[in-house]
Write an enzyme that holds these catalytic residues in place. Structure first.
Site, PDB file in Angstrom:
ATOM      1  N   LYS A 116     -13.242   4.069   1.132  1.00 42.05           N
ATOM      2  CA  LYS A 116     -12.803   3.097   2.142  1.00 42.05           C
ATOM      3  C   LYS A 116     -13.318   3.402   3.545  1.00 42.05           C
ATOM      4  O   LYS A 116     -13.751   2.513   4.272  1.00 42.05           O
ATOM      5  CB  LYS A 116     -11.270   3.013   2.153  1.00 42.05           C
ATOM      6  CG  LYS A 116     -10.659   2.330   0.933  1.00 42.05           C
ATOM      7  CD  LYS A 116      -9.139   2.341   1.013  1.00 42.05           C
ATOM      8  CE  LYS A 116      -8.503   1.449  -0.045  1.00 42.05           C
ATOM      9  NZ  LYS A 116      -8.752   1.872  -1.421  1.00 42.05           N
TER      10      LYS A 116
ATOM     11  N   SER B  11     -10.586   6.108  -3.340  1.00 45.63           N
ATOM     12  CA  SER B  11     -10.291   5.491  -2.042  1.00 45.63           C
ATOM     13  C   SER B  11     -10.937   6.195  -0.854  1.00 45.63           C
ATOM     14  O   SER B  11     -10.901   5.669   0.260  1.00 45.63           O
ATOM     15  CB  SER B  11      -8.783   5.403  -1.828  1.00 45.63           C
ATOM     16  OG  SER B  11      -8.265   4.318  -2.556  1.00 45.63           O
TER      17      SER B  11
ATOM     18  N   TYR C  86      -0.835  -1.011   1.028  1.00 47.35           N
ATOM     19  CA  TYR C  86      -2.126  -0.513   0.538  1.00 47.35           C
ATOM     20  C   TYR C  86      -2.631  -1.443  -0.556  1.00 47.35           C
ATOM     21  O   TYR C  86      -1.879  -1.785  -1.471  1.00 47.35           O
ATOM     22  CB  TYR C  86      -1.910   0.897  -0.012  1.00 47.35           C
ATOM     23  CG  TYR C  86      -3.125   1.769  -0.015  1.00 47.35           C
ATOM     24  CD1 TYR C  86      -3.905   1.932   1.123  1.00 47.35           C
ATOM     25  CD2 TYR C  86      -3.481   2.468  -1.160  1.00 47.35           C
ATOM     26  CE1 TYR C  86      -5.002   2.770   1.126  1.00 47.35           C
ATOM     27  CE2 TYR C  86      -4.581   3.320  -1.166  1.00 47.35           C
ATOM     28  CZ  TYR C  86      -5.343   3.464  -0.021  1.00 47.35           C
ATOM     29  OH  TYR C  86      -6.438   4.294  -0.033  1.00 47.35           O
TER      30      TYR C  86
END
Length: 323
Positions: A63, A60, A171
């Protein structure tokens, strides 16, 4: 502040005790790296020591990089934070919300009450979820045979929303759609766009969706923890020729490379001699973009993949444009 020796000692101790397989730690100010250390092993079944240039699946941490690409295109007027993203991504033009499951276990869907925007996607308020922390999503994937997101198959993106856009922080796969939006308006695949407009300008030569031959020699294995607490390597690698590049979690890279990205953010969009984002864009990215909504605890729905996650417990948390 703890001394370098104290930090070294703690990280070495955790690695030696096999509480973690190994670690690369790095800290920096806007203009210099002030700590780096590497301890333990890249793979507990092999002898290779962890080194500062070890290559990790950065998951992640992808991101923020994808969102920076999206914000470059917002600056250019090619993307808008608040126009319906369905104008750019037709698959998101008529989103459906999961209401529940019928008596036969089939999912019940209804149209969303408002359009999804790029701001919703960047702030995890569009309504998309990760199955790891959402039992209804686990059930939906099982019932419909929809592949999980780490398959990097386009079919994995065909999921309903868990909430109406703008009503809750959750999320999820939102930033994968930001990556799709970058592709749609730039005319480039996400790997090429990130390489040309972020990774190369920042000197992040060890970061990408595809693992090169030189990187593979330094690749860190994924490990899982057994019921007795012991760690063992597991087979895991993202598809190296994927249907889509996962803007929410597909990059492989090194700590040193990622520090270059974070230093660019600290330096108001400037890194490696290049101005990649306007200072006012970076400032905006770091502000609260979810209003009165707050970030709650993420409760595990897939035990082998994650524990419960509570970031900064007991602190009221907000979200900027992707971080």
């Amino acid at each position: 502040m703890q001394s370098k020796a104290q930090i070294d000692q703690l990280l070495r101790q955790k690695s030696d005790a096999k509480e973690i397989p190994g670690v690369v730690a790095m800290a920096a100010t806007g203009n210099e790296v002030i700590y780096q250390g590497a301890f333990g092993k890249r793979d507990l079944s092999k002898d290779d020591a962890m080194t500062a240039d070890s290559v990790f699946w950065i998951a992640s941490m992808t991101k923020a990089v994808t969102a920076a690409a999206g914000m470059q295109l917002v600056e250019q007027g090619k993307l808008s934070l608040d126009e319906p993203i369905g104008n750019v991504l037709p698959d998101l033009a008529a989103p459906q919300v999961l209401e529940g499951f019928g008596a036969n276990g089939e999912p019940t869907l209804r149209p969303a009450k408002r359009p999804i925007t790029l701001r919703h996607l960047m702030t995890h308020t569009a309504g998309f979820a990760y199955d790891m922390w959402n039992g209804d999503m686990v059930k939906y994937l099982e019932k419909t045979g929809t592949p999980g997101i780490t398959t990097c198959q386009n079919a994995a993106l065909k999921t309903p929303l868990m909430n109406d856009p703008g009503t809750r922080w959750e999320y999820g796969t939102n930033i994968d759609f930001v990556g799709k939006a970058v592709e749609a308006v730039s005319g480039k695949r996400l790997d090429a766009y990130l390489r040309d407009h972020l990774l190369t300008p920042l000197g992040m030569s060890d970061t990408g969706f595809k693992i090169g031959d030189a990187q593979r020699k330094r690749l860190v294995a994924m490990h899982s923890r057994g019921e007795d607490g012991s760690l063992a390597p597991i087979p895991f690698e993202l598809d190296q020729d994927p249907e889509f590049h996962m803007g929410g979690g597909g990059l492989y890279g090194t700590a040193g490379d990622y520090i270059k990205f974070t230093q660019m953010i600290l330096n108001k969009g400037r890194g490696n001699g290049n101005q990649l984002l306007k200072p006012e864009t970076v400032e905006m990215m770091g502000q609260n973009h979810i209003g009165d909504l707050t970030i709650g605890k993420m409760t595990s729905a897939v035990a082998f993949a994650t524990n419960d996650v509570d970031l900064y417990p007991d602190i009221v948390k907000k979200w900027g444009l992707s971080f």
